[in-house]
Scaffold this active site. Structure first.
Site, PDB file in Angstrom:
ATOM      1  N   HIS A 102      21.195  74.405  33.854  1.00 26.29           N
ATOM      2  CA  HIS A 102      22.314  73.222  34.731  1.00 26.29           C
ATOM      3  C   HIS A 102      21.226  72.052  34.524  1.00 26.29           C
ATOM      4  CE1 HIS A 102      20.988  76.743  36.772  1.00 26.29           C
ATOM      5  NE2 HIS A 102      21.072  75.766  38.347  1.00 26.29           N
ATOM      6  N   HIS A 104      21.248  69.414  38.427  1.00 22.94           N
ATOM      7  CA  HIS A 104      21.875  69.392  40.130  1.00 22.94           C
ATOM      8  C   HIS A 104      21.905  67.338  39.525  1.00 22.94           C
ATOM      9  CE1 HIS A 104      21.095  73.404  42.168  1.00 22.94           C
ATOM     10  NE2 HIS A 104      20.601  73.231  40.932  1.00 22.94           N
TER      11      HIS A 104
HETATM   12  P1  AMP Z   1      19.728  77.260  40.214  1.00 21.78           P
HETATM   13  O1  AMP Z   1      18.901  77.705  41.572  1.00 21.78           O
HETATM   14  O2  AMP Z   1      18.970  75.431  40.986  1.00 21.78           O
HETATM   15  O3  AMP Z   1      19.536  77.526  39.702  1.00 21.78           O
HETATM   16  O4  AMP Z   1      20.878  75.908  40.985  1.00 21.78           O
HETATM   17  C1  AMP Z   1      22.073  77.108  40.946  1.00 21.78           C
HETATM   18  C2  AMP Z   1      23.101  76.627  41.316  1.00 21.78           C
HETATM   19  O5  AMP Z   1      24.230  77.604  41.073  1.00 21.78           O
HETATM   20  C3  AMP Z   1      22.837  76.684  42.956  1.00 21.78           C
HETATM   21  O6  AMP Z   1      22.798  75.378  43.984  1.00 21.78           O
HETATM   22  C4  AMP Z   1      24.363  77.063  43.526  1.00 21.78           C
HETATM   23  O7  AMP Z   1      24.385  76.623  45.114  1.00 21.78           O
HETATM   24  C5  AMP Z   1      25.536  77.694  42.624  1.00 21.78           C
HETATM   25  N1  AMP Z   1      26.397  78.090  42.486  1.00 21.78           N
HETATM   26  C6  AMP Z   1      25.752  79.424  42.790  1.00 21.78           C
HETATM   27  N2  AMP Z   1      27.212  80.111  42.071  1.00 21.78           N
HETATM   28  C7  AMP Z   1      27.981  78.783  42.444  1.00 21.78           C
HETATM   29  C8  AMP Z   1      30.205  78.892  41.673  1.00 21.78           C
HETATM   30  N3  AMP Z   1      30.362  79.471  41.773  1.00 21.78           N
HETATM   31  N4  AMP Z   1      30.032  77.613  41.974  1.00 21.78           N
HETATM   32  C9  AMP Z   1      29.606  77.044  42.436  1.00 21.78           C
HETATM   33  N5  AMP Z   1      28.036  76.542  42.263  1.00 21.78           N
HETATM   34  C10 AMP Z   1      27.477  78.040  42.355  1.00 21.78           C
END
Ligand code: AMP
Ligand code: ZN
Length: 139
Positions: A102, A104
């Site tokens: 993903h 950000h």
């Molecule tokens: P990372 O820590 O870089 O892998 O980012 C993962 C992101 O996914 C974090 O910022 C979380 O807040 C976000 N996240 C986790 N679960 C969900 C969800 N169900 N809906 C939206 N964002 C999510």
């Protein structure tokens, strides 16, 4: 399309978990982050499951990057932050908590003091939904 049954982002793609969707096309999906650092913090993913940049195909990575640029422009228009980071992390040492590739899309404020490995703090769901509407209107 590759899918991992226990992956939270694959489940969002499949509609099994709700999300505030911003944009989707055949290859990619953009939705609001539920732990936003700032208003407008959202995520862009390839719909197919690739854990990191080390597995993703060039075409899937390019499609996600194109969507990230498109959504970033809408965030900029809708919210007028002082700056905006696109961050793509790979592996636990890079603080990747969800192993589905993903980007950000992360609006920034002057002197917000944000470190790259920020902690996760739940956002207000109603506010996130309201901000999502403003970004969608700018897409
Ligand atoms: P990372 O820590 O870089 O892998 O980012 C993962 C992101 O996914 C974090 O910022 C979380 O807040 C976000 N996240 C986790 N679960 C969900 C969800 N169900 N809906 C939206 N964002 C999510
Ligand atoms: Zn996945």
């Amino acid at each position: 399309m590759a899918r991992e049954p226990n992956c939270i982002f694959c489940r969002i793609v499949a509609g099994e978990i709700p999300s505030d969707k911003l944009y989707e096309d055949s290859e990619t999906l953009a939705f609001m982050d539920i732990n936003p650092v700032h208003d407008g913090h959202c995520l862009v993913i390839p719909k197919a499951h690739y854990p990191t940049v080390f597995e993703v195909t060039p075409d899937a990575f390019a499609a996600a990057a194109c969507t990230a640029a498109k959504v970033a422009a809408a965030v900029q228009t809708a919210l007028k932050p002082d700056g905006l980071n696109l961050i793509q992390s790979n592996g636990p040492g890079a603080a990747q908590s969800v192993p589905h590739l993903h980007f950000h899309v992360l609006p920034r404020r002057m002197r917000d003091g944000l470190l790259i490995n920020w902690g996760l703090k739940p956002g207000d769901r109603a506010r996130i939904a309201e901000i999502a509407g403003r970004i969608r209107a700018a897409l």
